[in-house]
Motif scaffolding. Structure first.
Motif: not given
Length: 94
Positions: A86-92
């Motif tokens: 899985e690929k996890i991207t944290i967005l703000e």
């Protein structure tokens, strides 16, 4: 507040089992401190690509859930269904 985008590619034929497992993860995440909202979606052009978008109070809240024993145990059931990690991207907000 942050959002976390999780991208997963599942193996053909495992769609129903995957969907059930993801519902279990989301139901568990709802109980995690700092969880605000979440939804699971399917790529309209690729039925084997799934995305989960969740909203968290803070990066620390997400990290606590992401590294929790509960999520780890639930991911043991999903990992064998994935064709790649899985690929996890944290967005703000900018």
């Amino acid at each position: 507040m942050i959002r976390v985008l999780i991208e997963r590619n599942i193996m053909d034929g495992l769609e129903d089992i995957y969907e059930e497992s993801v519902r279990n993860i989301l139901q568990s995440a709802i109980q995690a401190p700092g969880f605000l909202a979440g939804e699971s979606m399917k790529d309209a052009s690729n039925p084997l690509r799934r995305l989960t978008l969740s909203k968290w109070r803070s990066i620390q809240d997400w990290n606590n859930w992401n590294n929790s024993n509960q999520r780890t145990e639930l991911m043991y059931k999903i990992d064998p269904m994935l064709s790649e990690p899985e690929k996890i991207t944290i967005l703000e907000h900018a």
